[in-house]
Design a protein around this motif. Structure first.
Motif, PDB file in Angstrom:
ATOM      1  N   TYR A  18      31.228  -0.421   3.800  1.00 34.39           N
ATOM      2  CA  TYR A  18      31.408  -1.380   2.500  1.00 34.39           C
ATOM      3  C   TYR A  18      30.315  -2.200   2.136  1.00 34.39           C
ATOM      4  O   TYR A  18      30.180  -2.612   0.920  1.00 34.39           O
ATOM      5  CB  TYR A  18      32.813  -2.162   2.742  1.00 34.39           C
ATOM      6  CG  TYR A  18      34.008  -1.016   3.187  1.00 34.39           C
ATOM      7  CD1 TYR A  18      34.653  -0.301   2.100  1.00 34.39           C
ATOM      8  CD2 TYR A  18      34.470  -0.996   4.577  1.00 34.39           C
ATOM      9  CE1 TYR A  18      35.541   0.813   2.588  1.00 34.39           C
ATOM     10  CE2 TYR A  18      35.266   0.105   4.816  1.00 34.39           C
ATOM     11  CZ  TYR A  18      35.830   0.972   3.910  1.00 34.39           C
ATOM     12  OH  TYR A  18      36.636   1.736   4.192  1.00 34.39           O
ATOM     13  N   THR A  19      29.380  -2.511   3.251  1.00 37.84           N
ATOM     14  CA  THR A  19      28.327  -3.130   3.072  1.00 37.84           C
ATOM     15  C   THR A  19      27.082  -2.450   1.913  1.00 37.84           C
ATOM     16  O   THR A  19      26.701  -3.012   1.075  1.00 37.84           O
ATOM     17  CB  THR A  19      27.700  -3.818   4.202  1.00 37.84           C
ATOM     18  OG1 THR A  19      28.442  -4.507   4.991  1.00 37.84           O
ATOM     19  CG2 THR A  19      26.172  -4.463   3.912  1.00 37.84           C
ATOM     20  N   ASN A  22      29.009  -1.838  -1.593  1.00 38.29           N
ATOM     21  CA  ASN A  22      28.950  -3.060  -2.453  1.00 38.29           C
ATOM     22  C   ASN A  22      27.462  -3.321  -2.992  1.00 38.29           C
ATOM     23  O   ASN A  22      27.330  -3.801  -4.047  1.00 38.29           O
ATOM     24  CB  ASN A  22      29.602  -4.017  -1.871  1.00 38.29           C
ATOM     25  CG  ASN A  22      31.116  -4.109  -1.403  1.00 38.29           C
ATOM     26  OD1 ASN A  22      31.640  -3.435  -2.391  1.00 38.29           O
ATOM     27  ND2 ASN A  22      31.626  -4.641  -0.395  1.00 38.29           N
ATOM     28  N   HIS A  26      26.269  -3.244  -6.868  1.00 35.25           N
ATOM     29  CA  HIS A  26      25.380  -4.214  -7.417  1.00 35.25           C
ATOM     30  C   HIS A  26      24.030  -3.813  -8.058  1.00 35.25           C
ATOM     31  O   HIS A  26      23.761  -4.390  -8.937  1.00 35.25           O
ATOM     32  CB  HIS A  26      25.338  -5.228  -6.553  1.00 35.25           C
ATOM     33  CG  HIS A  26      24.685  -6.444  -6.831  1.00 35.25           C
ATOM     34  ND1 HIS A  26      25.140  -7.471  -7.669  1.00 35.25           N
ATOM     35  CD2 HIS A  26      23.314  -7.134  -6.484  1.00 35.25           C
ATOM     36  CE1 HIS A  26      24.226  -8.475  -7.721  1.00 35.25           C
ATOM     37  NE2 HIS A  26      23.224  -8.162  -7.075  1.00 35.25           N
ATOM     38  N   HIS A  52      38.318  -3.511   0.300  1.00 29.01           N
ATOM     39  CA  HIS A  52      37.091  -3.780   0.929  1.00 29.01           C
ATOM     40  C   HIS A  52      35.735  -3.806  -0.287  1.00 29.01           C
ATOM     41  O   HIS A  52      34.672  -3.952  -0.229  1.00 29.01           O
ATOM     42  CB  HIS A  52      36.582  -2.853   1.683  1.00 29.01           C
ATOM     43  CG  HIS A  52      37.066  -2.961   3.157  1.00 29.01           C
ATOM     44  ND1 HIS A  52      38.420  -2.611   3.312  1.00 29.01           N
ATOM     45  CD2 HIS A  52      36.952  -3.654   4.388  1.00 29.01           C
ATOM     46  CE1 HIS A  52      38.997  -2.826   4.683  1.00 29.01           C
ATOM     47  NE2 HIS A  52      37.867  -3.478   5.082  1.00 29.01           N
ATOM     48  N   VAL A  53      36.272  -3.268  -1.540  1.00 34.70           N
ATOM     49  CA  VAL A  53      35.291  -3.314  -2.616  1.00 34.70           C
ATOM     50  C   VAL A  53      35.169  -4.607  -3.295  1.00 34.70           C
ATOM     51  O   VAL A  53      35.976  -5.311  -3.873  1.00 34.70           O
ATOM     52  CB  VAL A  53      35.724  -2.122  -3.499  1.00 34.70           C
ATOM     53  CG1 VAL A  53      34.823  -2.018  -4.843  1.00 34.70           C
ATOM     54  CG2 VAL A  53      35.838  -0.896  -3.092  1.00 34.70           C
ATOM     55  N   GLU A  54      33.944  -4.895  -3.408  1.00 31.09           N
ATOM     56  CA  GLU A  54      33.487  -6.213  -4.016  1.00 31.09           C
ATOM     57  C   GLU A  54      32.859  -5.961  -5.462  1.00 31.09           C
ATOM     58  O   GLU A  54      31.506  -5.719  -5.260  1.00 31.09           O
ATOM     59  CB  GLU A  54      32.755  -7.125  -3.175  1.00 31.09           C
ATOM     60  CG  GLU A  54      33.404  -7.497  -1.880  1.00 31.09           C
ATOM     61  CD  GLU A  54      32.587  -8.240  -0.849  1.00 31.09           C
ATOM     62  OE1 GLU A  54      31.205  -8.446  -1.125  1.00 31.09           O
ATOM     63  OE2 GLU A  54      32.838  -8.474   0.164  1.00 31.09           O
ATOM     64  N   THR A  55      33.291  -5.946  -6.562  1.00 34.92           N
ATOM     65  CA  THR A  55      32.665  -5.721  -8.053  1.00 34.92           C
ATOM     66  C   THR A  55      33.603  -6.088  -9.046  1.00 34.92           C
ATOM     67  O   THR A  55      34.760  -6.306  -8.915  1.00 34.92           O
ATOM     68  CB  THR A  55      32.421  -4.184  -8.094  1.00 34.92           C
ATOM     69  OG1 THR A  55      31.999  -3.798  -9.080  1.00 34.92           O
ATOM     70  CG2 THR A  55      33.810  -3.331  -8.067  1.00 34.92           C
ATOM     71  N   ASN A  56      33.017  -6.507 -10.234  1.00 31.33           N
ATOM     72  CA  ASN A  56      33.657  -6.700 -11.390  1.00 31.33           C
ATOM     73  C   ASN A  56      33.652  -5.461 -12.239  1.00 31.33           C
ATOM     74  O   ASN A  56      34.124  -5.740 -13.384  1.00 31.33           O
ATOM     75  CB  ASN A  56      32.584  -8.020 -11.767  1.00 31.33           C
ATOM     76  CG  ASN A  56      32.966  -9.316 -11.281  1.00 31.33           C
ATOM     77  OD1 ASN A  56      34.065  -9.503 -10.671  1.00 31.33           O
ATOM     78  ND2 ASN A  56      31.948  -9.944 -11.133  1.00 31.33           N
TER      79      ASN A  56
END
Length: 355
Positions: A18-19, A22, A26, A52-56
């Motif tokens: 997930y690192t 993400n 980005h 676990h996903v970090e996004t807009n």
């Protein structure tokens, strides 16, 4: 586990997945994410993955029905239409979250829509982790015949999180183990022997075997990405195995077999053929049969089933110049490609499996 670098696609493991994902989301100019799931992974895997996903970025979920019987052009048409209706463009990213059917069909859909979208495989079954999601083979079945339509095109990365295996039924775990056994038989006797103590194996040791299995496939694929020579060894057990899988899938009187279940049968039969034709020691053949049957049990293949299964071999995608090509073992880790086999010996192999 350390990430595996390949020529076309990096493979990341567990928490580091997930690192890397993400960071990828980005750093790349992505317009929209399309997440392909089936009716099982939508419920069992998607919430965990999205957590676990970090996004807009906007995320659209596309669901298909699970099972090999839905790995066809009709399903592709439905997804292609959904992509169109949801305004997918060439900067869209497809993430395939599921087992071998999802990674096969999702990779094919992404590779062909608007001449190619970027895609990432997130395999959730053991079989997809060690085999289907690795190496860039994508495709669908045609008229029930395995993988006749497809392209070789790697995604941008593969994310292997073994936490997904906790939701996997026992038969799906066995299905993946078949491909791991195959990797040992064609390349690494130590890897093969490790499965003889499967019942007492720790999760840490099993994760290590997953990692080793991926390394075996990665090395073969990198040397021969387009299956012109060496990569053919990955088809050990698959010539008869695919025919058996197709026959059981299309016969309403039979219970369908998972891919690995059919390949396990194929490996036993093709080992017997190798003993008669290529000198594979009989003690090794019996060891292969005993080890595989201990894990998988025996499937009932009646005498009336044998000829129809053999007839299906003519559709195998590995055939060349009218010849049905087998991968046979001269010994463990010594495979031989492009072997032809007499029909009478094929019948003997079925009798050996049934005996």
């Amino acid at each position: 586990m350390i990430s595996i670098k390949t020529n076309n696609c990096d493979i990341h493991f567990n928490k580091s997945c997930y690192t890397h994902l993400n960071k990828y989301l980005h750093n790349n100019n992505i317009s929209k994410i399309f997440l392909l799931v089936d009716d099982h992974t939508h419920n069992a895997c998607l919430p965990y993955f999205l957590g676990h996903v970090e996004t807009n970025l906007p995320i659209e979920i596309i669901e298909i029905e699970s099972g090999e019987e839905h790995k066809n052009i009709e399903t592709c048409l439905g997804v292609w239409k959904a992509l169109t209706e949801l305004n997918a463009d060439r900067k869209s990213l497809m993430i395939n979250l599921g087992g071998g059917v999802i990674t096969d069909i999702g990779g094919f859909i992404a590779s062909t829509y608007k001449r190619g979208l970027a895609y990432i495989n997130v395999p959730t079954s053991l079989l997809a982790m060690v085999d289907a999601s690795i190496g860039g083979k994508t495709g669908v079945d045609l008229g029930g015949l395995k993988n006749l339509i497809g392209v070789i095109n790697s995604g941008d990365m593969v994310l292997i999180d073994t936490a997904f295996l906790s939701s996997l039924p026992e038969n799906q775990m066995r299905s993946g183990i078949a491909e791991m056994l195959k990797h040992g038989l064609i390349q690494d006797e130590k890897h093969w022997n490790a499965f003889k103590t499967l019942e007492s194996m720790t999760q840490e040791k099993f994760d290590t075997l997953i990692y080793e299995s991926i390394l075996i496939k990665k090395a073969v694929v990198e040397e021969d990405p387009n299956e012109l020579g060496l990569r053919k060894i990955l088809n050990f057990g698959h010539t008869l195995g695919h025919a058996i899988e197709t026959y059981f899938l299309n016969n309403t009187e039979k219970e369908a077999l998972l891919h690995g279940e059919a390949i396990a049968i194929g490996m036993i039969m093709e080992s017997y053929i190798a003993s008669k034709q290529e000198g594979l020691p009989k003690t090794t053949v019996l060891d292969i049969k005993e080890t595989i049957l201990k894990i998988f049990g025996r499937v009932n293949i009646g005498n009336n089933d044998i000829t129809p299964i053999i007839d299906l071999l003519k559709y195998d995608k590995k055939n060349e110049h009218g010849n049905i090509n087998f991968v046979l073992l001269e010994n463990i880790s010594q495979p031989k490609i492009d072997c032809q086999v007499e029909t009478s010996l094929l019948h003997e192999a079925f009798q050996f499996y049934n005996s």
